[in-house]
Design a protein around this motif. Sequence first.
Motif, PDB file in Angstrom:
ATOM      1  N   ALA A  34      68.216  41.094 -62.204  1.00 37.54           N
ATOM      2  CA  ALA A  34      67.237  41.070 -61.106  1.00 37.54           C
ATOM      3  C   ALA A  34      66.923  39.637 -60.701  1.00 37.54           C
ATOM      4  O   ALA A  34      66.810  39.323 -59.517  1.00 37.54           O
ATOM      5  N   ALA A  35      66.807  38.755 -61.691  1.00 35.61           N
ATOM      6  CA  ALA A  35      66.444  37.360 -61.425  1.00 35.61           C
ATOM      7  C   ALA A  35      67.529  36.643 -60.629  1.00 35.61           C
ATOM      8  O   ALA A  35      67.254  35.974 -59.632  1.00 35.61           O
ATOM      9  N   SER A  45      69.813  37.972 -58.844  1.00 37.99           N
ATOM     10  CA  SER A  45      70.005  38.606 -57.537  1.00 37.99           C
ATOM     11  C   SER A  45      69.039  38.013 -56.516  1.00 37.99           C
ATOM     12  O   SER A  45      69.348  37.942 -55.324  1.00 37.99           O
ATOM     13  N   GLN A  46      67.881  37.573 -56.990  1.00 36.14           N
ATOM     14  CA  GLN A  46      66.887  36.952 -56.119  1.00 36.14           C
ATOM     15  C   GLN A  46      67.120  35.456 -55.948  1.00 36.14           C
ATOM     16  O   GLN A  46      66.894  34.889 -54.892  1.00 36.14           O
ATOM     17  N   LYS A  47      67.602  34.809 -57.016  1.00 33.18           N
ATOM     18  CA  LYS A  47      67.857  33.361 -56.989  1.00 33.18           C
ATOM     19  C   LYS A  47      69.067  33.078 -57.869  1.00 33.18           C
ATOM     20  O   LYS A  47      68.967  32.998 -59.089  1.00 33.18           O
ATOM     21  N   ASN A  92      74.331  35.688 -54.197  1.00 31.66           N
ATOM     22  CA  ASN A  92      73.105  35.074 -53.672  1.00 31.66           C
ATOM     23  C   ASN A  92      73.281  33.596 -53.376  1.00 31.66           C
ATOM     24  O   ASN A  92      72.797  33.085 -52.367  1.00 31.66           O
ATOM     25  N   ASP A  93      74.000  32.895 -54.265  1.00 31.53           N
ATOM     26  CA  ASP A  93      74.209  31.442 -54.105  1.00 31.53           C
ATOM     27  C   ASP A  93      75.536  31.076 -54.759  1.00 31.53           C
ATOM     28  O   ASP A  93      75.668  31.121 -55.980  1.00 31.53           O
TER      29      ASP A  93
END
Length: 342
Positions: free
Chosen positions: A3-4, A6-8, A32-33
């Motif tokens: 989850a982490a 996927s957000q950053k 994501n990046d």
Amino acid sequence: VLAAVSQKGTALQFAAENMRADKEVVLAAVTNDGWALADASNDLQNDKEVVMVAVKNNGTALEFASEHLQNDKELVTLAIKQNGKALKYASDSMKNDKDIAFMAFRNMGFQVEDHMSLRDLVLAAVQKDGTVLRAANDELKKDREVVLAAVQQNGPSIKYAKGGLNQDADCLKLSGLWDDTEAQVTYSRNEKAVLSVKFSLAEQTTQYASDFALAMKHDRFLKNFKTYNPNAWCKESCDPDFTNIAHPCRGTSSTCGIPEVDNYDAVTKRPCSKSCWRLAFRFHQEESKDTNGFMIQVEEQEGLGDGQKIETEMAKEVDLKVFRTYTNLPDLTAARNDKIYR
């Protein structure tokens, strides 16, 4: 963790080693990046599916791909379509591929004509932005005309030159890192200075040291001191590892493994191009000490380099004053240089 990242995506750097080797986690991070690929396991940096997702997000993530994938035409094409600057991280074979190179330079904003040779294109490009020398193939990095054009436009670009051109007198002079001749330069101060920086003319090292040296030459106070810049001189070593602090050489004839006949010029009796770098550096430290001079040591964001630690030991043995600069910045931008110059 999934989850982490996927957000950053860059949160992957804080994940446990087993998570950085987990394909599902890494795929989520690079989606994501793309730069999260830097913290993936070696195996996943060699996984084409993972790397393709990363470079699709950010072409320059190609920097963190395995050498094998940096030579993969499909993957390199995808990377340079996203960002032409990704070419600098491709294999030399890919840089020598005209289709790949022309696409990359177009995406970097350079005018590309179909009738151009690869050399013509690179020569025209470095005249506008010397730093793109890094994206040239090795053969062009050994091309004197190309390198001279690059360093005239951007002095620190000399670090990307090959074939001995990063130690060539004309290239060094044009880059601003080396004064024309001693006779042509007058210094208002008698004290001599020594600059301690990470070796920075090799392509794999940072640009910070070269930028700092140029900034010193423009500084209203520091430009008045004749300063020895080791990166503009000899690069030999009696130490096979070059900067192994456990190696006994401390720049003296009794500790250096290179014969004295090779360490000193027969006429001037000074260090020469064949000298051990430690001996040459200590020679200039002793000259600096004799003139009541000093050493400026540039500590970069990651700390002192191994060679700098050796230079610190030698400075203590010589009893030379040392002034150390610190930074929390990865590089000196043109704006920061301008502030230093003023």
